[in-house]
Design a protein around this motif. Sequence first.
Motif: not given
Length: 326
Positions: A261-278
Amino acid sequence: MVRTQAVTFSKTGGPDVLEYVDIDLPPPSSGEVQIRHAAIGLNFIDVYFRTGLYKTPHLPFVTGKEAAGTVTSVGPDVDGFAVGDRVAYAGSDGAYSVERNIETKHLEKVPDGISLETAASMMLKGMTAQYLLNRTFKVGPETTILFHAAAGGVGLIAGQWAKALGARVIGTAGSKSKVRLALDHGYDHVIDYNTENFVERVHEITGGEGVDVVYDSIGRDTFPQSLDCLKRLGMFVSFGQSSGPIENFTLAMLAQKGSLFATRPTLFTYIATRHELTDCANALFDVVSSNKVRININQTYPLREVGRAHADLESRKTTGTTLLIP
């Protein structure tokens, strides 16, 4: 209107394009607060924007995505933040400044017991480690990982965090001193890629099995060798490209090397919502407050000497976290 300073560039290029200039800062708009920075985090993504590898929305541009400071003014329609609040953020362009306006959706309050300097040094790097180890690939006691650039800012945090999760942690670094530093931050084994073949060493360490996941922020210099470190059905996580972008990557390669498997993630996708950021920030604050992860600020530079800081980062003279001090 406040007269303050920021670092801008009007054209892409080397560290010499960065200019320390006076700017006029208007009062904060609706949904914004004005903050005075105590410290600013230096990250490779700042270099990517400066060189043009990542496209800026406009020029001139104030780069920088991570900082901490104190709220000095509150704009209209702001709830939950007040003058004097200690805040930090990762993800909003414009951190290379003494003062700035910022939307509150990017901000998290810094808990008591964590200094603003520590917060500035860990938000982007620490939240990156959080999502990599807990969401991109869920690391646990049965996991063996390989983390490139183990002595870098993300690497030193990730090594400690992965060890706290019970994983077997293998890293790579580029000198004896960086190897020692990584070994002191959670890594069970650290491979000096300048003197050792890291693929061969990974297979020696794992008894020929390979690792469950490779976290690679280096890019061109470690590809496709990173794939050769994985066990069957393993995951390749490419989250940066400090040596340049990966080229000639075909899907068939994943099949040939074990249905990977391969993925190219970024932090900003993972904290896109207020809930995810917090949630992400709170998880980071918790592991730092509990001393499971310690944050070392290994270099500081005056903000006006940011060009020297960029040059040192690109030449791999830095380790761990670097701060710019306004």
